[in-house]
Write a protein that holds these residues in place. Structure first.
Motif, PDB file in Angstrom:
ATOM      1  N   ASN A 140      45.728  36.861  47.523  1.00 40.95           N
ATOM      2  CA  ASN A 140      45.356  36.245  46.241  1.00 40.95           C
ATOM      3  C   ASN A 140      44.004  36.777  45.760  1.00 40.95           C
ATOM      4  OD1 ASN A 140      47.681  34.692  46.167  1.00 40.95           O
ATOM      5  ND2 ASN A 140      46.731  32.938  47.192  1.00 40.95           N
ATOM      6  N   ALA A 141      43.091  36.972  46.717  1.00 43.04           N
ATOM      7  CA  ALA A 141      41.770  37.481  46.358  1.00 43.04           C
ATOM      8  C   ALA A 141      41.873  38.879  45.761  1.00 43.04           C
ATOM      9  CB  ALA A 141      40.869  37.490  47.592  1.00 43.04           C
ATOM     10  N   THR A 186      44.289  40.036  44.023  1.00 41.77           N
ATOM     11  CA  THR A 186      44.780  39.948  42.643  1.00 41.77           C
ATOM     12  C   THR A 186      43.655  39.619  41.668  1.00 41.77           C
ATOM     13  OG1 THR A 186      45.335  37.592  42.793  1.00 41.77           O
ATOM     14  CG2 THR A 186      47.036  39.173  43.475  1.00 41.77           C
ATOM     15  N   LEU A 187      42.590  39.007  42.179  1.00 46.72           N
ATOM     16  CA  LEU A 187      41.439  38.693  41.332  1.00 46.72           C
ATOM     17  C   LEU A 187      40.499  39.889  41.179  1.00 46.72           C
ATOM     18  CD1 LEU A 187      40.552  35.141  42.715  1.00 46.72           C
ATOM     19  CD2 LEU A 187      41.695  35.685  40.555  1.00 46.72           C
ATOM     20  N   GLY A 188      40.721  40.911  42.010  1.00 46.82           N
ATOM     21  CA  GLY A 188      39.909  42.116  41.892  1.00 46.82           C
ATOM     22  C   GLY A 188      39.051  42.418  43.096  1.00 46.82           C
ATOM     23  N   ILE A 189      39.191  41.647  44.186  1.00 51.26           N
ATOM     24  CA  ILE A 189      38.445  41.939  45.409  1.00 51.26           C
ATOM     25  C   ILE A 189      38.968  43.241  46.016  1.00 51.26           C
ATOM     26  CG2 ILE A 189      37.924  41.152  47.746  1.00 51.26           C
ATOM     27  CD1 ILE A 189      36.495  39.567  45.580  1.00 51.26           C
ATOM     28  N   THR A 190      38.063  44.123  46.405  1.00 45.80           N
ATOM     29  CA  THR A 190      38.446  45.422  46.974  1.00 45.80           C
ATOM     30  C   THR A 190      38.658  45.351  48.471  1.00 45.80           C
ATOM     31  OG1 THR A 190      37.067  46.479  45.287  1.00 45.80           O
ATOM     32  CG2 THR A 190      37.818  47.861  47.110  1.00 45.80           C
ATOM     33  N   ASP A 191      37.773  44.642  49.156  1.00 41.29           N
ATOM     34  CA  ASP A 191      37.830  44.599  50.621  1.00 41.29           C
ATOM     35  C   ASP A 191      37.110  43.342  51.102  1.00 41.29           C
ATOM     36  OD1 ASP A 191      38.347  45.358  53.242  1.00 41.29           O
ATOM     37  OD2 ASP A 191      37.707  47.431  52.924  1.00 41.29           O
ATOM     38  N   LEU A 225      39.568  32.879  55.387  1.00 43.38           N
ATOM     39  CA  LEU A 225      40.624  33.548  54.638  1.00 43.38           C
ATOM     40  C   LEU A 225      41.768  33.982  55.541  1.00 43.38           C
ATOM     41  CD1 LEU A 225      38.505  35.865  52.297  1.00 43.38           C
ATOM     42  CD2 LEU A 225      39.386  33.584  51.824  1.00 43.38           C
ATOM     43  N   ASP A 226      42.957  33.483  55.265  1.00 38.46           N
ATOM     44  CA  ASP A 226      44.127  33.993  55.971  1.00 38.46           C
ATOM     45  C   ASP A 226      44.756  35.094  55.118  1.00 38.46           C
ATOM     46  OD1 ASP A 226      46.032  30.996  55.089  1.00 38.46           O
ATOM     47  OD2 ASP A 226      45.529  32.755  53.883  1.00 38.46           O
ATOM     48  N   ALA A 227      45.885  35.633  55.585  1.00 37.32           N
ATOM     49  CA  ALA A 227      46.501  36.773  54.898  1.00 37.32           C
ATOM     50  C   ALA A 227      46.883  36.433  53.462  1.00 37.32           C
ATOM     51  CB  ALA A 227      47.727  37.232  55.681  1.00 37.32           C
ATOM     52  N   LYS A 228      47.404  35.236  53.252  1.00 35.75           N
ATOM     53  CA  LYS A 228      47.820  34.845  51.904  1.00 35.75           C
ATOM     54  C   LYS A 228      46.620  34.743  50.974  1.00 35.75           C
ATOM     55  CE  LYS A 228      50.370  31.288  49.355  1.00 35.75           C
ATOM     56  NZ  LYS A 228      51.118  30.019  49.452  1.00 35.75           N
ATOM     57  N   GLU A 229      45.537  34.163  51.476  1.00 35.42           N
ATOM     58  CA  GLU A 229      44.333  34.032  50.660  1.00 35.42           C
ATOM     59  C   GLU A 229      43.726  35.393  50.328  1.00 35.42           C
ATOM     60  OE1 GLU A 229      42.444  29.734  51.939  1.00 35.42           O
ATOM     61  OE2 GLU A 229      42.419  31.377  53.396  1.00 35.42           O
ATOM     62  N   LYS A 230      43.796  36.315  51.279  1.00 35.66           N
ATOM     63  CA  LYS A 230      43.290  37.660  51.003  1.00 35.66           C
ATOM     64  C   LYS A 230      44.123  38.350  49.926  1.00 35.66           C
ATOM     65  CE  LYS A 230      40.949  38.783  55.340  1.00 35.66           C
ATOM     66  NZ  LYS A 230      40.848  39.713  56.480  1.00 35.66           N
ATOM     67  N   SER A 267      33.114  34.994  39.939  1.00 35.24           N
ATOM     68  CA  SER A 267      32.229  36.117  39.603  1.00 35.24           C
ATOM     69  C   SER A 267      33.008  37.416  39.516  1.00 35.24           C
ATOM     70  CB  SER A 267      31.122  36.250  40.647  1.00 35.24           C
ATOM     71  OG  SER A 267      30.397  35.057  40.778  1.00 35.24           O
ATOM     72  N   THR A 268      33.877  37.624  40.510  1.00 33.27           N
ATOM     73  CA  THR A 268      34.671  38.856  40.538  1.00 33.27           C
ATOM     74  C   THR A 268      35.592  38.932  39.329  1.00 33.27           C
ATOM     75  OG1 THR A 268      34.600  38.944  42.951  1.00 33.27           O
ATOM     76  CG2 THR A 268      36.366  40.169  41.861  1.00 33.27           C
ATOM     77  N   SER A 269      36.247  37.838  39.003  1.00 33.52           N
ATOM     78  CA  SER A 269      37.152  37.818  37.851  1.00 33.52           C
ATOM     79  C   SER A 269      36.419  38.162  36.568  1.00 33.52           C
ATOM     80  CB  SER A 269      37.810  36.439  37.720  1.00 33.52           C
ATOM     81  OG  SER A 269      38.633  36.170  38.823  1.00 33.52           O
ATOM     82  N   LYS A 270      35.215  37.643  36.416  1.00 39.87           N
ATOM     83  CA  LYS A 270      34.449  37.896  35.195  1.00 39.87           C
ATOM     84  C   LYS A 270      33.957  39.349  35.137  1.00 39.87           C
ATOM     85  CE  LYS A 270      32.925  33.157  34.306  1.00 39.87           C
ATOM     86  NZ  LYS A 270      33.594  33.072  32.983  1.00 39.87           N
TER      87      LYS A 270
END
Length: 245
Positions: A98-99, A101-106, A91-96, A65-68
């Motif tokens: 990556n998130a 990079t998809l456009g997640i702000t926080d 979510l660990d640090a690596k997953e956050k 959803s965020t990517s779109k």
């Protein structure tokens, strides 16, 4: 912050209820999308200051959803804060990373806590709100009577809204005497606000405004009116009764 809108993308009824209850007390309107596909349709109106996005949902998850949303062709979609919430352990640090990079702000954890949500709202709405300072000293009129102060603010807000409506009607009917008469009725409120820019803008609209919209006066009038209403509403919420000893 009053009149702010948040899009909550969440399929769990309990979480929907918690968020709506928390934000309703702050005068924030919450629109619910039950999944990512609904969110994509709702956000096309560009009405929201924040998107609260659940990670795990049917139809379309939070990442997709965020990517779109970020791929939509308007600067609004690139900048609107999108807050992902999920169980803390997911979510660990690596997953956050990556998130992001998809456009997640926080990020926010589940179950949603009022204090955490309140902090988030402060960060992404209150700090970015351009509150217009009020130049009226209510104590000169209210004399520590908090109920009277509340009523006074309510009347001032109603007066400003009536002034806006009168100008709209005057424009439709091409009869600006309607607006001028309302200005005369609202003279006490206008003087009490003691806001020179607002007063000057009101006066500018008393002339038949063939070119005022072109010069931005009408837009400025509505912007100032809405900003003052927001500041008055915020002031009203801060009023506390004086403690009796």
């Amino acid at each position: 912050m009053t009149n702010s809108k948040i899009l909550l993308v969440e399929d769990t009824i309990l979480s929907q209820m918690v968020v709506k209850k928390c934000l309703a007390n702050r005068g924030i309107e919450v629109t619910i999308a039950n999944n990512g596909k609904e969110a994509l349709e709702l956000i096309r109106n560009k009405d929201f200051q924040i998107v609260l996005m659940d990670l795990h949902m049917p139809e379309m998850d939070g990442y997709e959803s965020t990517s779109k949303i970020r791929a939509m062709d308007d600067s609004y979609y690139k900048s609107v804060p999108i807050i992902l919430f999920s169980a803390t352990s997911v979510l660990d640090a690596k997953e956050k990373a990556n998130a992001r990079t998809l456009g997640i702000t926080d990020f926010m954890s589940k179950p949603i806590l009022f204090d955490e949500l309140d902090c988030l709202i402060h960060t992404y709405i209150e700090k970015k709100s351009d509150h217009r300072p009020l130049r009226v000293n209510f104590e000169n009129f209210a004399d520590n009577d908090y109920e009277f102060k509340q009523e006074l603010i309510k009347l001032m807000i109603n007066d400003i809204r009536e002034l806006q409506q009168s100008f709209d009607i005057a424009t439709i009917k091409n009869n600006y005497e309607i607006y001028r008469n309302m200005c005369q009725r609202m003279e006490g409120t206008i003087n009490m606000l003691n806001d020179k820019e607002f007063t000057d803008t009101i006066d500018a609209l008393k002339c038949k405004p063939q070119s005022l919209e072109k010069n931005g006066i009408v837009t400025l009038f509505n912007k100032l009116s809405n900003a003052i209403i927001e500041s008055l509403t915020r002031e009203s919420k801060m009023i506390k009764p004086v403690a009796e000893y």
